[in-house]
Motif scaffolding. Sequence first.
Motif, short mmCIF file in Angstrom:
data_model
loop_
_atom_site.label_atom_id
_atom_site.label_comp_id
_atom_site.label_asym_id
_atom_site.label_seq_id
_atom_site.Cartn_x
_atom_site.Cartn_y
_atom_site.Cartn_z
N ARG A 91 0.86 -1.19 0.00
CA ARG A 91 0.00 0.00 0.00
C ARG A 91 0.89 1.24 0.00
O ARG A 91 1.90 1.29 0.71
N TYR A 92 0.55 2.23 -0.79
CA TYR A 92 1.29 3.48 -0.80
C TYR A 92 0.89 4.28 0.44
O TYR A 92 -0.25 4.75 0.57
N THR A 93 1.82 4.43 1.37
CA THR A 93 1.51 4.97 2.69
C THR A 93 1.86 6.45 2.79
O THR A 93 2.54 7.02 1.93
N TYR A 125 -11.37 -17.56 -3.18
CA TYR A 125 -11.08 -16.27 -2.53
C TYR A 125 -9.91 -15.61 -3.27
O TYR A 125 -8.75 -15.72 -2.87
N PRO A 126 -10.21 -14.89 -4.35
CA PRO A 126 -9.15 -14.42 -5.25
C PRO A 126 -8.33 -13.23 -4.76
O PRO A 126 -7.25 -12.97 -5.30
N PHE A 127 -8.83 -12.49 -3.76
CA PHE A 127 -8.12 -11.31 -3.30
C PHE A 127 -7.30 -11.60 -2.04
O PHE A 127 -7.78 -12.27 -1.13
N GLN A 128 -6.07 -11.06 -2.00
CA GLN A 128 -5.32 -11.03 -0.74
C GLN A 128 -5.79 -9.83 0.07
O GLN A 128 -5.84 -8.70 -0.45
N LEU A 129 -6.13 -10.06 1.32
CA LEU A 129 -6.56 -8.98 2.22
C LEU A 129 -5.46 -8.72 3.24
O LEU A 129 -5.04 -9.64 3.95
N CYS A 130 -5.02 -7.48 3.32
CA CYS A 130 -3.94 -7.10 4.25
C CYS A 130 -4.40 -5.91 5.08
O CYS A 130 -4.90 -4.92 4.54
N GLY A 131 -4.23 -6.00 6.39
CA GLY A 131 -4.61 -4.89 7.27
C GLY A 131 -3.50 -3.86 7.40
O GLY A 131 -2.36 -4.08 7.00
N TYR A 132 -3.86 -2.74 7.98
CA TYR A 132 -2.86 -1.70 8.27
C TYR A 132 -3.34 -0.86 9.44
O TYR A 132 -4.50 -0.93 9.85
N MET A 185 -9.16 -0.73 -2.86
CA MET A 185 -9.06 -1.64 -4.01
C MET A 185 -8.46 -0.88 -5.19
O MET A 185 -8.82 0.29 -5.43
N ASN A 186 -7.58 -1.53 -5.93
CA ASN A 186 -6.97 -0.92 -7.10
C ASN A 186 -8.01 -0.72 -8.21
O ASN A 186 -8.90 -1.57 -8.39
N PRO A 187 -7.93 0.38 -8.98
CA PRO A 187 -8.90 0.62 -10.06
C PRO A 187 -8.97 -0.52 -11.09
O PRO A 187 -10.05 -0.78 -11.65
N LEU A 188 -7.84 -1.20 -11.34
CA LEU A 188 -7.88 -2.31 -12.29
C LEU A 188 -8.80 -3.41 -11.79
O LEU A 188 -9.58 -4.00 -12.57
N ASP A 189 -8.74 -3.72 -10.51
CA ASP A 189 -9.61 -4.75 -9.93
C ASP A 189 -11.05 -4.28 -9.87
O ASP A 189 -11.99 -5.06 -10.10
N GLY A 212 -4.78 -7.00 -7.15
CA GLY A 212 -4.91 -8.32 -6.55
C GLY A 212 -4.95 -8.30 -5.04
O GLY A 212 -5.19 -9.32 -4.40
N VAL A 213 -4.72 -7.11 -4.46
CA VAL A 213 -4.68 -6.94 -3.00
C VAL A 213 -5.74 -5.93 -2.61
O VAL A 213 -5.93 -4.92 -3.29
N VAL A 214 -6.44 -6.18 -1.52
CA VAL A 214 -7.31 -5.18 -0.91
C VAL A 214 -6.81 -4.93 0.50
O VAL A 214 -6.23 -5.82 1.14
#
Length: 848
Positions: free
Chosen positions: A258-260, A719-726, A752-756, A790-792
């Motif tokens: 994620r761009y922080t 479950y196609p998306f990787q979910l990562c917390g922050y 979520m990325n615009p491509l997804d 691919g990541v949310v």
Amino acid sequence: MERRSFLKMSAALSAAATVSGCNSSSKDVEEVAPSTPATEETINWSACLVNCGSNCPIKVFSKDGVITRIETDHETDDVYGVNHQARACLRGRSLRQRNYAVDRLRTPMKRVGTRGDAQFVAISWEQAYSEIGAKLKSIKETYGPEAIYMHYGTGAYYGFASNTATWGRLLNLNGGAVHYHWDYSWAQVYAACMATYGDQWASIGGSSLSEIANSDLFVGFGFNPNEIRMSGSGEGYDFINSLAQNTKDIKVYMVEPRYTDSMRGNENKWLAVRPGTDAALVEAVIYQMINSGWVDQNAKSFLDTYVVGYDRASLEKAKAAVTLSSDSFIASHAAYINPDDNYHDYIMGQGIYAAQGARTPTWAAAICGIPEATIIQLADDIMAAESPYISAGAGISRHANGDQATRAVYTLAIMTGKIGRSGVNSGAMPTSYSFSVASMPTLEDLSEVKVSIPVFTWSDAIVRGKDFTGRTDCVRYKTSGSNELSDNNDAALGTNFKAVINCAGNALINQHAQSNHTAEILKDESLCELIVVCDCWMTPSAKFADYLLPDTTWLESDDYANDSYAAGQMAYATFMSTSLEPLGDSKSMYDICAGIAASWGKEADFTEGKTGQEWCEELYAQTKANNPDVDMPSTYAEAQQTGVFRKYMPSSVIALKSFVDAPDSNPLPTVSGKIEIYSLSLARKAATWEITAGDKITPLPQYVVTWDGYEDDATKAAYPFQLCGYHTKGRVHSSYHNVAWLREAVEDALWMNPLDATANGFTDGESVYVYNDRGTIQVNLKVTPRVTPGVVSLGQGAWYKPSPDGKVGPSGHVVDIGGCINTLTKFHPTPITKGNPQHTNRVQIVKA
């Protein structure tokens, strides 16, 4: 209506309403203000004491015993590195709203419904003391003190009246209780550091952030201080100031899904890595360093002198030395050292790793998502750097392979051969300076309990704690300390937990894993017979209490606190005072524990005849004596008037400099006494522990394919998306979630990325269900290029709230409309520390 009258009324009404069992009579309104109204605002110093690592001082302005406004530190002329201000962030500045939140607890209560349903009736303090005291004694006598667990809580664990000091002291008067080792945030960081550098606390003993001014390259993996440590005297402030002071044209790489806000243009390159694949990226960089001949030419002499495990020869030498040790435990490790299992051969795909193949940039790019050319450029920049500062933030450790990823980053720093020099870091998190303060003794010598458990395993210990051992569940003897130089294999818990004490913490349900499953464990009264929650607000964890004990807030307390663990270059202490009356019938944890001790006839043993104020005065005198370099007044009362005392790091810290300068005189607390790429302690554990099927312990740091990770084929299709917390700016973990101001200021949304979004027909702002086989949450969607395709990504800490109308989601569970990420995380303790892997998740997303 006059402002003063409005504030009195709004504070009283917001505190009196909404919590089941609270008295909303006119008496409660009258208690908000003292009998003699003030004509001017009163000013008191307090502090923001949640677990961000800074403990910022704040000023509390009040009239008639009601807070009118909050200000932060502006006592100096704010020259960075000389007398800069410790300014609170938006969380500390919202403390008035938090103090008067509508879910504030105001009277002791006892559960009358099912655990978790938040059905309580008000009781007297005397009844609470008597019944809790009797139940604790009964459980101790029936099952032993090991059946009582003092849970992890970081909502108020500083100062004289902290949860750990007061409740720890009380429970030791009853023969003790089981405590935890490690924590939710850093368990695998500790494992990595113990394996590599020997002591868990070396994990926060890296080079000072001020050393960045002397570096020509910065590489941060999950390094995000400007959102996590964002106070005016925290690591985020040090980071941007050190970059500004750099005169070496420093190049900055940030490795993060994620761009922080720690980037914000500070970086030269953002490497948008897939979650849990940092180790693959590192291995490819190190392949380039070895394959090019650079390591042989520039780092080999360092590795030969200071490091175990790079090549076969170093392991043969270590095996011979360990065999001769006079310490039988140290000598026992020799049997598990395999010289064929060395790091050079692992990276290059040689020897026993020939079938695996080399860890090339081509191999890594397909896994981590970083282009091959970018991996090669990163390796070239590291090899060209005179003073590379490399650091692993804690975020990369909170994955299923988190200890391996953290060890990989440490190994990258080691392979430069430059540790111990100015501007260079060990890979660890930076050293912060601290203002030492005295604390109330917890009477640990009275405890009959000899062991502790990994903090993340407590819910499992309710179910099968009697089976916990060192070999199976990482039980440790309390005397074993912070390294691996004693044998914990035979340590055992011996009983299931029958009582849980949860004070100033929300990890009973919200911050733990797999919330729906944990709720079922807690609801079963045949398993856990007593749950006591002491807190200020009706958190999700508080709803699972048998007894709810309302604590006073810091703003209502005379106390003190230092700067915590991540305040950066400046140390400070705040001596707190108050002009507020505690709301309702709330009491300090010191007074609550004294009341329970009195029910055992042990009040004098607990208090030693002192009031809370008298303890503060005594501990202040000790604190003053411990800080002769600070001009502190003679009395605690005078210190409370001044409020804040500060001092500055006398000299910059360079990680491992004393070891590099004189390794024989300053051996590391590893089994070998050296830096260990090949961990001798992990080699022994891999051979002697009982490891869960599918888990893996390796002596070398290795990229490992894990459950729910990017390469987990078993879950990819469903479950196609990787979910990562922050960590979001709107909370500290789950603290402050109930502050409406912050919910407006910092959006709780799934990134979520615009491509997804385009590929799946989603639009910005719409409501979605996020689910897997563990649960369903409902949140709004934020479409942004600031997250990897691919990541949310979702900010952790939102409060668990199953839909009150029983609405069922796609997973078959009641929908968590609170949006708690841990509804979706898996309870799967990690192989070594049995720690927290909660950034490793796979999910599906549909429109709500």
